[in-house]
Design a protein around this motif. Structure first.
Motif, PDB file in Angstrom:
ATOM      1  N   HIS A 219       0.820  -1.204   0.000  1.00 29.35           N
ATOM      2  CA  HIS A 219       0.000   0.000   0.000  1.00 29.35           C
ATOM      3  C   HIS A 219       0.864   1.268   0.000  1.00 29.35           C
ATOM      4  O   HIS A 219       1.850   1.343   0.746  1.00 29.35           O
ATOM      5  CB  HIS A 219      -0.935   0.016   1.210  1.00 29.35           C
ATOM      6  CG  HIS A 219      -2.053  -0.976   1.115  1.00 29.35           C
ATOM      7  ND1 HIS A 219      -1.839  -2.344   1.140  1.00 29.35           N
ATOM      8  CD2 HIS A 219      -3.400  -0.807   0.978  1.00 29.35           C
ATOM      9  CE1 HIS A 219      -2.998  -2.970   1.030  1.00 29.35           C
ATOM     10  NE2 HIS A 219      -3.963  -2.063   0.934  1.00 29.35           N
ATOM     11  N   GLN A 220       0.470   2.237  -0.821  1.00 30.35           N
ATOM     12  CA  GLN A 220       1.187   3.507  -0.932  1.00 30.35           C
ATOM     13  C   GLN A 220       0.269   4.635  -0.493  1.00 30.35           C
ATOM     14  O   GLN A 220      -0.830   4.796  -1.008  1.00 30.35           O
ATOM     15  CB  GLN A 220       1.583   3.752  -2.389  1.00 30.35           C
ATOM     16  CG  GLN A 220       2.324   5.061  -2.633  1.00 30.35           C
ATOM     17  CD  GLN A 220       3.779   4.838  -2.914  1.00 30.35           C
ATOM     18  OE1 GLN A 220       4.151   4.399  -3.986  1.00 30.35           O
ATOM     19  NE2 GLN A 220       4.626   5.144  -1.952  1.00 30.35           N
ATOM     20  N   ASN A 276       4.764   2.573  -9.323  1.00 26.95           N
ATOM     21  CA  ASN A 276       4.560   1.781  -8.111  1.00 26.95           C
ATOM     22  C   ASN A 276       3.194   1.116  -8.087  1.00 26.95           C
ATOM     23  O   ASN A 276       3.036   0.009  -7.556  1.00 26.95           O
ATOM     24  CB  ASN A 276       4.707   2.665  -6.868  1.00 26.95           C
ATOM     25  CG  ASN A 276       6.133   3.085  -6.620  1.00 26.95           C
ATOM     26  OD1 ASN A 276       7.071   2.500  -7.126  1.00 26.95           O
ATOM     27  ND2 ASN A 276       6.309   4.138  -5.819  1.00 26.95           N
ATOM     28  N   THR A 277       2.195   1.799  -8.650  1.00 30.79           N
ATOM     29  CA  THR A 277       0.816   1.303  -8.580  1.00 30.79           C
ATOM     30  C   THR A 277       0.318   0.730  -9.912  1.00 30.79           C
ATOM     31  O   THR A 277      -0.867   0.434 -10.056  1.00 30.79           O
ATOM     32  CB  THR A 277      -0.123   2.436  -8.114  1.00 30.79           C
ATOM     33  OG1 THR A 277       0.047   3.580  -8.965  1.00 30.79           O
ATOM     34  CG2 THR A 277       0.205   2.836  -6.684  1.00 30.79           C
ATOM     35  N   SER A 289       2.475  -3.280  -8.557  1.00 34.04           N
ATOM     36  CA  SER A 289       1.013  -3.296  -8.435  1.00 34.04           C
ATOM     37  C   SER A 289       0.563  -2.938  -7.020  1.00 34.04           C
ATOM     38  O   SER A 289      -0.329  -3.584  -6.468  1.00 34.04           O
ATOM     39  CB  SER A 289       0.462  -4.665  -8.826  1.00 34.04           C
ATOM     40  OG  SER A 289       1.046  -5.693  -8.034  1.00 34.04           O
ATOM     41  N   MET A 290       1.173  -1.926  -6.429  1.00 32.93           N
ATOM     42  CA  MET A 290       0.757  -1.480  -5.110  1.00 32.93           C
ATOM     43  C   MET A 290      -0.647  -0.853  -5.175  1.00 32.93           C
ATOM     44  O   MET A 290      -1.084  -0.376  -6.225  1.00 32.93           O
ATOM     45  CB  MET A 290       1.736  -0.446  -4.547  1.00 32.93           C
ATOM     46  CG  MET A 290       3.135  -0.951  -4.302  1.00 32.93           C
ATOM     47  SD  MET A 290       4.165   0.332  -3.537  1.00 32.93           S
ATOM     48  CE  MET A 290       3.501   0.324  -1.852  1.00 32.93           C
ATOM     49  N   THR A 291      -1.333  -0.837  -4.034  1.00 27.37           N
ATOM     50  CA  THR A 291      -2.612  -0.157  -3.917  1.00 27.37           C
ATOM     51  C   THR A 291      -2.379   1.298  -3.535  1.00 27.37           C
ATOM     52  O   THR A 291      -1.700   1.572  -2.544  1.00 27.37           O
ATOM     53  CB  THR A 291      -3.490  -0.826  -2.841  1.00 27.37           C
ATOM     54  OG1 THR A 291      -3.770  -2.171  -3.238  1.00 27.37           O
ATOM     55  CG2 THR A 291      -4.798  -0.066  -2.651  1.00 27.37           C
ATOM     56  N   MET A 292      -2.903   2.227  -4.335  1.00 27.16           N
ATOM     57  CA  MET A 292      -2.786   3.650  -4.029  1.00 27.16           C
ATOM     58  C   MET A 292      -3.880   4.040  -3.037  1.00 27.16           C
ATOM     59  O   MET A 292      -5.063   3.830  -3.291  1.00 27.16           O
ATOM     60  CB  MET A 292      -2.926   4.481  -5.295  1.00 27.16           C
ATOM     61  CG  MET A 292      -2.843   5.982  -5.063  1.00 27.16           C
ATOM     62  SD  MET A 292      -1.157   6.524  -4.719  1.00 27.16           S
ATOM     63  CE  MET A 292      -0.466   6.573  -6.380  1.00 27.16           C
TER      64      MET A 292
END
Length: 345
Positions: A219-220, A276-277, A289-292
């Motif tokens: 998560h970002q 990043n996302t 594939s981070m969650t923004m």
């Protein structure tokens, strides 16, 4: 340990130097790795020095097994003539230095630039007086945002998490948010996140991407809490030993470097966030594939409130302990630039 590290650095420099002209040799210590986006600008500065006649011995903290926490002392003792220093770590030697980039005070690059410019002269005077060094450049890595390996949906969810910190004022903010700060150098963060020694790390989008933090986080939160300002300092005795022409050459190299790094910090982070996302617009970095996590007005207000009510008073107390009158200095410089007023305790 510090003395041993310094002796090792001096020995390495002596062995690698070869025959040099004394007044044109320069030992440079950098914290920027060749994989970093900021590296080409530093490489250009080194080439400028070389083309100006300097015999450059260029080393990296990691390559010599040195800690960035020792940077200020290494340049103060002239183990290196020029060294890059993370201002947050230098603040452990003198709280006054952190005043130019207090957590939560300047949360965008334009505000930070105004704060740094206002503080530069008093910063340099303090650096010369206490540590026998002088400022060549001050520049930011970019907005410092949160990478977490736990599910977070707002700043409130940072409570009870272990979060990487690299400045005293960042630790004060994290504690106010209910988190537990964990002091780590950049290179220690990836394994700490991987082993769950830390739940979150704070760095710029670009540094996190190039450091592959999204491999060990999910998560970002793109809420900027500071700019992670770096200093490039020269030993004052070495600096004063140079001719006017040599000083002009060094100034040219690092003034150009500073301008380039500010421009970079203001332009590359949107790309890194997209990378990043896994969003469209990722062109320069590696896609993950981070969650923004959307940043809300409540999140921003909470950080600003903590900065005014906790971070600034905490810093004033630490600064006044070693520099009586620093409150007035800060109010006349950064405070005036940011529209804030600190009260001495």
């Amino acid at each position: 340990m510090f003395k041993k590290a310094m002796a090792a650095a001096l020995t390495l420099s002596a062995l690698s130097a070869g025959p040099v002209v004394a007044d044109t040799s320069v030992r440079v210590l950098s914290q920027i790795l060749p994989t970093a986006k900021q590296y080409p600008n530093e490489a250009a500065a080194i080439e400028t020095l070389k083309s100006g006649g300097f015999k450059v011995q260029y080393n990296n903290y990691d390559g010599l097994g040195l800690s960035t926490a020792d940077g200020l002392r290494l340049v103060s003792d002239n183990a290196f003539n020029i060294a890059s220093v993370q201002i947050g770590t230098a603040a452990r030697d003198d709280a006054f230095f952190e005043g130019l980039d207090l957590i939560g005070v300047s949360t965008d690059m334009q505000s930070l630039k105004a704060a740094v410019d206002s503080y530069r002269e008093v910063f340099d005077a303090r650096l010369q007086e206490r540590f026998g060094a002088t400022v060549l450049a001050l520049w930011p890595f970019g907005p410092q945002v949160f990478y977490c390996n736990a599910e977070v949906n707002s700043v409130d969810d940072l409570a009870n998490l272990k979060i990487r910190s690299f400045t005293p004022s960042m630790s004060a903010l994290l504690e106010t948010l209910g988190a537990s700060p964990v002091t780590l150098n950049f290179g220690e963060v990836y394994p700490a996140l991987q082993r769950r020694v830390a739940d979150c790390g704070v760095t710029s989008p670009t540094s996190g991407n190039s450091g592959k933090w999204p491999e060990v986080t999910t998560h970002q939160i793109p809420l900027s809490v500071s700019g992670s300002v770096q200093g490039i300092f020269a030993n004052l005795d070495w600096w004063n030993s140079l001719s006017d022409e040599e000083r002009a050459q060094v100034k040219t190299a690092y003034t150009t470097l500073e301008a380039a790094q500010w421009a970079l910090a203001s332009t590359i982070n949107d790309d890194a966030l997209a990378c990043n996302t896994g969003q469209d617009g990722c062109e320069e970095g590696q896609k993950f594939s981070m969650t923004m996590v959307p940043v809300t007005e409540d999140d921003i207000a909470r950080v600003q409130k903590a900065a005014a009510e906790v971070v600034l008073p905490d810093w004033i107390e630490r600064c006044e302990a070693t520099y009586p009158g620093c409150t007035e200095v800060w109010n006349d410089t950064v405070g005036a630039a940011r529209g804030m007023t600190a009260a001495s305790n």
